[in-house]
Enzyme design. Structure first.
Site, short mmCIF file in Angstrom:
data_model
loop_
_atom_site.label_atom_id
_atom_site.label_comp_id
_atom_site.label_asym_id
_atom_site.label_seq_id
_atom_site.Cartn_x
_atom_site.Cartn_y
_atom_site.Cartn_z
N ASP A 103 21.80 -8.14 -38.22
CA ASP A 103 22.94 -7.60 -37.50
C ASP A 103 24.18 -7.71 -38.37
O ASP A 103 24.59 -8.81 -38.75
CB ASP A 103 23.14 -8.37 -36.19
CG ASP A 103 24.10 -7.66 -35.25
OD1 ASP A 103 23.94 -6.43 -35.08
OD2 ASP A 103 25.00 -8.32 -34.70
N SER A 104 24.78 -6.57 -38.70
CA SER A 104 25.99 -6.52 -39.52
C SER A 104 25.72 -7.19 -40.87
O SER A 104 24.79 -6.80 -41.58
CB SER A 104 27.15 -7.18 -38.77
OG SER A 104 28.37 -6.95 -39.43
N ILE A 105 26.46 -8.22 -41.21
CA ILE A 105 26.24 -8.88 -42.49
C ILE A 105 24.83 -9.46 -42.57
O ILE A 105 24.25 -9.61 -43.64
CB ILE A 105 27.33 -9.95 -42.72
CG1 ILE A 105 28.65 -9.26 -43.02
CG2 ILE A 105 26.97 -10.89 -43.86
CD1 ILE A 105 29.85 -10.19 -43.05
#
Length: 883
Positions: A103-105
């Site tokens: 998720d994201s980074i």
């Protein structure tokens, strides 16, 4: 990034603590979803996911230092260190198909973890879900004004508020803001100091997903992930903002389940066939006689001071066979052998076969009652034995049967010489005729006879001759699995050196036997080999120097044993084989440390041997995708003919091939294993070692495997302790061969808690230098000899013993001591780590609710299993203790 040689050997990697959180252990799951959270997040982000996914999926969450259970650890600020730690923590979980969700980074972290795994030669995921993150090669931050150095207000408003990370109530919480910002900065620094290094595209399909209203990345930036896979790419948009994965969880779970099921369907099935190889379609004794004609003067058999050439052994067994026929043995008759492993034992079994009979060996360690049951069940009329063993035979077993003594000088005493030169033609015996019946006690204790044909053994032997050719002067030590392998050297012109029963289990004299007789080969159990290698004071390099080829079979093989062996005998070939009495040898391969993956704690055993086939099937007898554990089924030319006089059990275990009915039957081994992508088999232990523990189904093999995954544990056996009052299983006790230290128990408890349901964690773990061996069953583990655990062996999550700080905590502490039968508890002690379970939790809740008018529920004890946590919950709900 670190290379292949830099994989840490402990689950913590380069930073202390556990990297992997398992919110809902699912030991029977078909695949795992490994999740990495966004910047500023924690593993709790994924706590609800298991409830939204089918039982076939187990969710694992990566936990970074500085938050959650690892909040006391310093924050990480570079990706290389994080990736090395994550890989070390994940390796025990790569034993079945898995996918990764970042998720994201977290997507960037997943990407580099996968590249690390590829460099290390470890299993890769079936798919990468890259959520809400620009492609790794795209620089998305301003080098002159990196976010991790932005002022607090700018960082909080621009990233946390505008991206939708927190709701309005949380945004107003200044304490939360103070805790969150340092963690967010550290995670952003990891991403903003990352340098992309070009490597070949991944052989992993990528599903890139963004929220429709995400302000932090554009569709073009997400599309960039397509450059990093050559196995398929898709770009999906779901309703929501950057945190759509939280707000539109159901939509995301539907996508994940759909893709994972599609990925699983593409896995090749767990079906493998050995090559087709020609072997003699004859009887074993006919092959021996041909060898005796070719090498009449070569040594065939040695036992203590006895030595027989091929010609001598052939002539003596011919004469003895005629004598047996004279005594009434007819083709297909069962003839018992009740004596130690010795030259006369070999002469007896060969003569029985030459007479057209079927030999049935009975172990001298059998108690009288077992001997009587086996003798009666077999229906045999003649038994070959010695005077020393006859005294153990009950009178009821002697009546109506002829017990022939093979003591010193027995050929003359029985008049065998009179049958040497007569012209009696020995019966013709075909390859599919029975050679022997191996008797054992079944799971119910009733006699179970396994009927083995000449064909089955010859097929297995010819595979060994082809894959590990015999050279001149070979001398094979024979004792373990005696009736299965004593034929092996003497059908190929080598010498069988019988290891006396009184030294086979004693490492020092056994090692001397190998040295003094210049033994070059042997088949042995892993447990027995391990005992030899781990016995201090032996000069292994000198005493075992003559060995050229060792085969281990009969038990699960820890990879540590393979490394120990090659450290002592680097030039000796070690072959790991798999099989059971009903299948003879089914799979094998030479093993060296070089071919062992960094992941493996249990060595894989190669693919099916010649003219054999192996399937791993589910409960509906359908092939599982490779990588997923199931029940091992074996078919082919080495299969037994069934169970002696037991058609019902034969039909239940020797079953039709669901894929190729014309190929013959399959044997349901009852062993749990999985087929690797290359067709090799990895065996985990018995699949039917299931116990019902307080209403829960617990697979002991799963618990053993979890123990083996713990760094420092080399072998493990798990048993059930019974409640003397109820006669039901009460808790699990594990005995392990381990390198213990002062923090060993605490670390093990946390390790198992992340991998097993609470009810499957052993209450006691007893460390041993070695596991005791059962001499009656050819070196299997002797469970009866395992020491009983003491209080010092209770598996605890040790904490600083904090005393009660108020009346509610004191009341809970008193009840805990009563229910758990312990003298004292600390406010931070875990109820389940102290030996508690669901029934005791219910008892405790009942006690305190009646005494104090509370409404404590069992579910709350699972959620907060410490006195401090429960007391806080109770007080928040108005609980008091009247003075």
């Amino acid at each position: 990034m670190a290379g292949e040689a830099d994989i840490p050997e402990n689950g913590a990697g380069k930073v202390g603590g556990l990297w992997v959180v398992n919110p809902t252990p699912r030991p029977g799951a078909r695949l795992r979803l490994i999740c990495v959270h966004h910047a500023g997040g924690s593993p709790t982000y994924f706590e609800a996911w298991p409830d939204l996914l089918p039982d076939e999926v187990e969710v694992l969450a990566v936990g970074f230092p500085g938050r959650g259970a690892r909040r006391s650890e310093p924050l990480l600020r570079d990706l290389d260190t994080a990736v090395a730690g994550i890989v070390a923590g994940l390796t025990p979980y790569l034993d079945r198909p898995y996918a990764m969700f970042g998720d994201s980074i977290g997507a960037l972290v997943c990407f580099e973890v996968i590249r690390y795994l590829r460099r290390a030669g470890l299993p890769l995921p079936a798919r990468l879900f890259a959520s809400g993150m620009v492609a790794p090669h795209i620089v998305w931050w301003n080098p002159d004004r990196p976010l991790h150095r932005a002022p607090d207000d700018e960082l909080f408003q621009g990233l946390v508020r505008d991206a939708g990370m927190l709701d309005e109530k949380s945004l107003a919480d200044k304490d939360l803001r103070a805790v969150m910002l340092p963690v967010l900065r550290a995670d952003l620094e990891i991403a903003e100091t990352y340098t992309y290094r070009p490597e070949p595209s991944l052989p992993v399909p990528v599903t890139a997903i963004r929220g429709e209203q995400d302000i932090l990345l554009t569709p073009e930036q997400l599309e960039g992930w397509s450059k990093h896979t050559d196995a398929g790419f898709e770009h999906l948009t779901l309703p929501g903002n950057h945190f759509y994965s939280r707000d539109r969880r159901a939509d995301l779970m539907a996508v994940i389940v759909d893709r994972l099921r599609d990925d699983l369907a593409k896995f090749p099935p767990s079906v493998a066939d050995g090559i087709t190889v020609a072997y003699p379609r004859a009887s074993m004794h006919a092959v021996f006689s041909r060898q005796a004609t070719a090498t009449p003067n070569a040594t065939a058999l040695v036992y203590r001071d006895e030595r027989y050439s091929y010609a001598e052994l052939d002539r003596l067994t011919d004469a003895f066979a005629r004598w047996l026929i004279h005594k009434g043995v007819r083709k297909g008759d069962l003839v018992g052998i009740f004596m130690e492993r010795c030259a006369d034992h070999v002469i007896a079994l060969m003569a029985i076969n030459k007479a057209g009979g079927v030999f049935m060996p009975l172990d001298t360690a059998y108690p009288p009652e077992t001997l009587q049951r086996f003798a009666e069940a077999s229906g045999a009329r003649i038994f070959l034995t010695r005077e020393i063993w006859l005294k153990n035979v009950p009178e009821a077993a002697r009546q109506g049967r002829s017990w022939v003594m093979l003591d010193a000088g027995w050929p003359s005493a029985l008049g065998i010489d009179a049958f040497r030169d007569i012209d009696t033609v020995l019966p013709a015996v075909a390859a599919d005729d029975l050679a022997f019946v191996s008797m054992s006690s079944g799971t119910s204790g009733a006699p179970k006879g396994i009927c083995q044909t000449h064909r089955a053994s010859l097929n297995a032997y010819w595979h060994r001759y082809a894959t590990a050719p015999y050279g001149p002067g070979e001398r094979e030590a024979c004792n373990v699995y005696f009736i299965w392998y004593v034929w092996l050297p003497i059908l190929k012109g080598a010498a069988a050196y019988i290891v006396p029963d009184d030294i086979i289990f004693d490492p020092a004299p056994f090692s001397d036997f190998i040295r003094e007789n210049r033994i070059t080969r042997m088949t042995i159990s892993p447990s027995l080999l391990g005992r030899i290698l781990q016995t201090p004071g032996l000069d292994h390099a000198r005493q075992l120097a003559s060995l050229r080829n060792v085969t281990i079979i009969g038990e699960v093989v820890p990879t540590a044993l393979i490394r120990e062996f090659h450290a002592v005998l680097p030039d000796c070939t070690l072959t790991q084989a798999y099989g059971c009495a009903e299948t003879h040898d089914a799979a094998s391969r030479p093993v060296t440390p070089a071919i062992l993956g960094a992941l493996e704690k249990v060595a894989s055993t190669g693919g099916p041997q010649a003219n054999q086939r192996i399937y791993v099937l589910d409960e509906n007898r359908q092939p599982l995708p490779r990588g997923i554990p199931g029940e091992i089924h074996v078919g082919g030319d080495s299969l037994a003919a069934g169970y002696f006089k037991d058609p019902a059990n034969t039909a239940a275990r020797f079953v039709p091939d669901p894929l190729r009915p014309e190929a013959g039957l399959l044997f349901k081994t009852g062993d749990k294993g999985r087929m690797l992508s290359n067709g090799d088999l990895q065996v985990f232990g018995r699949i039917d070692s299931m116990v019902k523990l307080r209403g829960y189904s617990v697979m002991l093999g799963v618990v053993s495997q979890a123990l083996l995954d713990f760094p420092g544990i080399r072998n493990a056996v798990v048993d059930v302790a019974m409640d003397s009052a109820t006669g039901r299983p009460d808790h699990l006790v594990a005995h392990v061969v381990a390198e213990a230290d002062k923090d060993w128990s605490t670390r093990l408890w946390h390790f198992l808690k992340a991998r097993l349901p609470h009810y499957a964690i052993p209450a006691f773990v007893v460390p041993l230098r070695s596991l005791p061996l059962d001499q009656r069953s050819n070196s299997k583990i002797d469970r009866k000899a395992l020491p009983k655990p003491g209080h010092e062996h209770r598996l605890l999550a040790a904490t600083e013993r904090v005393p009660p700080r108020d009346a509610v905590e004191a009341a809970l502490a008193r009840a805990w001591c009563e229910v758990l039968a312990v003298p004292e508890v600390g406010m931070g002690d875990d109820f389940f780590a102290l030996g508690g379970h669901s029934l005791l939790a219910a008892e405790l809740c009942g006690r305190v609710n009646v005494r104090h008018g509370w409404s404590l529920r069992v579910i709350e004890m699972f959620r907060t299993p410490t006195i401090a946590g429960l007391a806080e919950h109770l007080k928040e709900n108005g609980a008091t203790v009247p003075a």
